[in-house]
Design an enzyme around this catalytic site. Structure first.
Site, PDB file in Angstrom:
ATOM      1  N   GLU A 432       0.841  -1.192   0.000  1.00 21.25           N
ATOM      2  CA  GLU A 432       0.000   0.000   0.000  1.00 21.25           C
ATOM      3  C   GLU A 432       0.881   1.249   0.000  1.00 21.25           C
ATOM      4  OE1 GLU A 432      -2.059  -0.886   3.612  1.00 21.25           O
ATOM      5  OE2 GLU A 432      -2.819  -2.719   2.730  1.00 21.25           O
ATOM      6  N   LEU A 461      -5.878  -1.998  -1.135  1.00 20.15           N
ATOM      7  CA  LEU A 461      -5.733  -1.933   0.316  1.00 20.15           C
ATOM      8  C   LEU A 461      -6.239  -3.233   0.950  1.00 20.15           C
ATOM      9  CD1 LEU A 461      -6.804   1.174   2.427  1.00 20.15           C
ATOM     10  CD2 LEU A 461      -6.209  -1.043   3.331  1.00 20.15           C
ATOM     11  N   GLU A 463      -4.253  -6.562   3.025  1.00 26.13           N
ATOM     12  CA  GLU A 463      -3.023  -7.273   3.375  1.00 26.13           C
ATOM     13  C   GLU A 463      -3.074  -8.729   2.906  1.00 26.13           C
ATOM     14  OE1 GLU A 463      -4.638  -5.161   5.408  1.00 26.13           O
ATOM     15  OE2 GLU A 463      -3.116  -3.595   5.329  1.00 26.13           O
ATOM     16  N   GLN A 485       1.959  -2.233   5.920  1.00 23.11           N
ATOM     17  CA  GLN A 485       2.192  -0.851   6.337  1.00 23.11           C
ATOM     18  C   GLN A 485       2.443  -0.699   7.837  1.00 23.11           C
ATOM     19  OE1 GLN A 485      -0.876   2.292   5.243  1.00 23.11           O
ATOM     20  NE2 GLN A 485       0.513   2.369   3.503  1.00 23.11           N
ATOM     21  N   TYR A 489      -1.348  -4.601  11.328  1.00 20.82           N
ATOM     22  CA  TYR A 489      -2.151  -5.063  10.197  1.00 20.82           C
ATOM     23  C   TYR A 489      -1.641  -6.368   9.597  1.00 20.82           C
ATOM     24  CZ  TYR A 489      -3.600  -0.340  11.075  1.00 20.82           C
ATOM     25  OH  TYR A 489      -4.018   0.793  11.706  1.00 20.82           O
ATOM     26  N   HIS A 534      -0.511   2.006  15.438  1.00 20.73           N
ATOM     27  CA  HIS A 534       0.716   2.444  14.769  1.00 20.73           C
ATOM     28  C   HIS A 534       1.917   2.259  15.686  1.00 20.73           C
ATOM     29  CE1 HIS A 534      -2.729   4.537  12.947  1.00 20.73           C
ATOM     30  NE2 HIS A 534      -2.144   4.097  11.861  1.00 20.73           N
TER      31      HIS A 534
END
Ligand SMILES: Cc1ncc(C[n+]2csc(CCOP(=O)(O)OP(=O)(O)O)c2C)c(N)n1
Ligand SMILES: [Mg+2]
Length: 750
Positions: A432, A461, A463, A485, A489, A534
């Site tokens: 991505e 988009l 995985e 990313q 994920y 994140h």
């Protein structure tokens, strides 16, 4: 009750053949079965034989189970019209098969004179080491020569890689790369009507349509073997057509009716797929005979009337009638064929049951994680030609660059990817936002401009699809470097790594591999951007995967070397590797003080590579303890070590694991013994990564008797903003842990 159903279905076929009147006229083998059909009488009889083989194998599978000689009873009974697909595909059209595609497999094997599909299937049923695909590791349809990679039991998980293979084949053609397949090969992927609702199936079908919409050929034939049931749950009538019958970028074909009608419909589907390189969806109505598997008591959820009514739709009886009424075969010949097949399969089963089994752990695990260090090192330490590098980098040959003199981790990874892309035409980088944007953190910046959108490209988009494309590309001989990313994920698509990619070599006895290096941006400590997803700080799910290599750099020059090592092992040994890139260190420049530039490093020239087990040690011999860490924790440990010495007179060495799976146990033992005290600084959440646990238990089990302890992150999701520090491993934690271990004074409270 079940055994009586098997007998009843067998008897009904015999009875039909005995009671059919002889044909009024006989067709010769080259004649069409019915006027206008592409199916000849000779092919139709062969198909019938393939179907009978498949059916008898199902019967004998149950007999073997009853005798405690066999281990699998999910049958293809009632699905045998899929043999048509096996006959119409070429043996080098890769097939990713549903567990009920036995007829397809029999017909396919017919095209390869060296194959004995009866013996092969029986060897698989009895889990013999002579089983030519899995050597008894699983009952699967699979065959190297027939281009049938083995599938796992996870329904639909093969669909993304089937699409990936079709995509990769077209991509290889576009790039002029060699593949083991002819240019006009197509991919076939079969699955059940309930499986089609699974996220993995929908991902694979969607990805094929999406790629086609974007102009990439995706020559794949999806084959839905629709028996109307998923174990005990019925599929709503008409559901498959309603879901897939009228979608853009997907040709939909029903293959129903008599065997010749099915043949003509499938022939049309194969032709469209092969000629137009578009995805095609074929619905093949089938009937499920004898329940889901031998252990399934179908009468618990279906009435005897329903079961009997399905038996009335036995495709073998229908085909026998068609062969006789058209004049393709005489009833007594077909009956002789059935009886001859029964005795042949039973005789072969006795032989199969006497064949050897895998008996040692070493034999079972041999194909799991092949590691030929010499070839991996040779692969990892190659370099692109000097002229090519000059053409790519110009004056900025990375290791010679003077301004800026040294590079961040992100810049090192970027340069290493360039060098590897330069010397490996078969390498692809995708994910991505990796293309035009150059990655969320600019790690892949400029790669697409330098190497083109054929080799460096954005995916949709998803995985699951990204890892499916990677598997397909690896299978066809390319070297895929997919990017996920964020670490959080990976979990979204973990099955593609855990159940599929990493298991392929194991279940195919090393005959199929899907080498890849999955780049994953992860771990915590990002400043100013955050929340758990994140800043995910757990690698347990990756470390749990048998055979998967996991490397995590703490500094840029190591990142370049580790990446080369992973690519080398992937290329030479067919391995699946994960490269966990610590996001918070991507652009970090400093070690101790702002502006000190202590975390910038020179680029190691191509050729310098690190293989599994190779660690880095900081500090000199005579120390009070060793701190063992990795990634962000490594930098924190170096900072802690400086404070320990300056403030407390405690001298610490710091060991960078670099490899998180397999862990470099021997090195840890060595430095623990040498220093006499060991502290594991593990930035993963306390019970999430298993790194500290594994290292400490290994030390104990190997007789290390000195002080040992660990400091870890809290067992928590990571919150947003400054509160993140409350749950993450800190420099203070490491200082405190070291002082406790060294018997010194605690550091000032956090
Ligand atoms: C991901 C996953 N979930 C559940 C199962 C258990 N399971 C095995 S087969 C099956 C039903 C599949 O039905 P369908 O796709 O229609 O195939 P059929 O057996 O009818 O041919 C289920 C739920 C599984 N193997 N994999
Ligand atoms: Mg079904």
């Amino acid at each position: 009750m079940l055994e009586r159903r098997v007998e009843a279905v067998e008897a009904a076929l015999d009875e039909a053949l005995r009671s059919l009147p002889p044909p009024a006229h006989r067709l010769s083998p080259e004649d069409p079965l019915v006027p206008g059909s592409g199916l000849t009488a000779g092919r139709a009889v062969e198909l019938f034989e393939d179907q009978v083989r498949s059916r008898v194998l199902d019967v004998v599978a149950r007999e073997l189970k009853q005798q405690n000689l066999g281990y699998y009873t999910i049958s293809s009974a009632g699905h045998e019209q899929n043999a048509v697909v096996g006959a119409l595909l070429r043996p080098n059209d890769p097939c990713f098969l549903h567990y009920r595609s036995g007829g397809l497999m029999m017909a396919r094997a017919r095209q390869h004179p060296g194959c004995d599909p009866i013996m092969d299937t029986l060897l698989s049923l009895v889990a013999s080491a002579d089983d030519p695909i899995a050597q008894g590791r699983h009952k699967v349809w699979g065959n190297r020569a027939l281009w049938v990679p083995p599938q796992t039991s996870t329904i639909a998980s093969h669909v993304p890689k089937a699409t990936g293979t079709a995509f990769a084949h077209a991509r290889a053609r576009r790039l002029g790369l060699p593949t083991p397949l002819p240019d006009d090969a197509i991919v076939c992927c079969s699955f059940g009507d309930a499986s089609v609702n699974h996220a993995s199936a929908l991902a694979g079908i969607n990805a094929a349509r999406y790629s086609h919409r974007r102009g990439s050929p995706v020559p794949i034939l999806f084959l839905c073997e629709d028996n109307g049931l998923g174990i005990s749950v019925d599929t709503p009538r008409g559901w498959i057509r309603c879901m897939f019958g009228d979608l853009p970028h997907l040709r939909y074909i029903e293959a129903d009716g008599e065997i010749d009608q099915i043949w003509d419909a499938v022939a049309g589907a194969v032709r469209v797929c092969r000629e137009t390189r578009t995805p095609v969806f074929v619905r093949l109505p089938t009937v499920r005979l004898w329940g889901h598997a031998g252990s399934d008591v179908e009468s618990g959820y279906r009435t005897l009337e329903q079961i009997r009514s399905d038996e009335q739709r036995d495709p073998l009886v229908r085909n026998a009638r068609r062969l006789v009424t058209t004049g393709a075969g005489a009833p007594e010949d077909l009956l002789a064929l059935v009886e001859g097949t029964r005795s042949r399969v039973r005789e072969t089963a006795k032989e199969a049951a006497s064949r050897p089994k895998l008996v040692t752990r070493a034999d079972v695990m041999a194909p799991l994680a092949p590691c030929d260090e010499a070839s991996a090192r040779a692969e990892a330490s190659g370099a692109p030609a000097a002229e090519a590098r000059t053409a790519l980098f110009g004056e900025d040959i990375p290791e010679r660059v003077t301004t800026p003199a040294r590079r961040t981790l992100a810049a090192h990874i970027n340069a290493a990817l360039r060098d590897e892309l330069l010397r490996r035409p078969e390498m692809l980088v995708f994910g991505e936002d990796v293309g035009r944007k150059g990655g969320v953190y600019h790690v892949t910046a400029g790669l697409q401009q330098a190497f083109g959108s054929g080799r460096v490209f954005d995916t949709l988009l998803d995985e699951t699809t990204i890892l499916g494309v990677a598997q397909g590309a690896g299978l066809l001989g390319m070297l895929p470097v997919p990017e996920i990313q964020y670490l959080a994920y990976v979990h979204n698509a973990l099955d593609q790594l855990r159940g599929e990619a990493a298991s392929l070599s194991f279940f195919s006895s090393g005959q199929f591999t899907n080498p890849m290096v999955v780049r994953v941006a992860g771990l915590a400590y990002q400043k100013g951007f955050g929340g758990h997803f994140h800043n995910d700080n757990s690698v347990g799910a990756l470390r749990d995967i048998p055979g998967l290599l996991l490397a995590a750099p703490s500094r840029g020059d190591d990142a370049a070397r580790l990446l080369r090592g992973l690519l080398g092992v992937a290329k030479a040994n067919g391995r699946v590797g994960c490269f966990l890139e610590p996001i918070a260190l991507y652009h970090e420049k400093d070690l101790y003080e702002p502006g000190d530039g202590g975390w910038l490093f020179d680029y190691p020239p191509p050729g310098a590579a690190l293989l599994p087990g190779e660690v880095r040690i900081y500090g000199q011999g005579d120390a009070d303890l060793v701190i063992v860490s990795y990634a962000n924790g490594l930098r924190l440990s170096l900072r802690a070590a400086r404070r320990l010495e300056a403030d407390h007179g405690v001298r610490a060495r710091v060991l960078d694991l670099r490899w998180l799976s397999p862990l470099p146990f021997e090195a840890v033992r060595f430095y623990a013994e040498a220093c006499g005290r060991v502290l594991i600084a593990d930035e993963c959440r306390a019970t999430g990564g298993g790194i500290a646990e594994a290292l400490l238990s290994d030390l104990i089990e190997h007789g290390y008797g000195g002080p040992a302890a660990s400091v870890r992150a809290a067992d928590s999701y990571v919150p947003l903003g400054p509160a993140a520090a409350t749950v993450l491993l800190s420099e203070d934690d490491i200082v405190r842990g070291a002082l406790d271990l060294a018997g010194g004074q605690p550091a000032s409270p956090a």
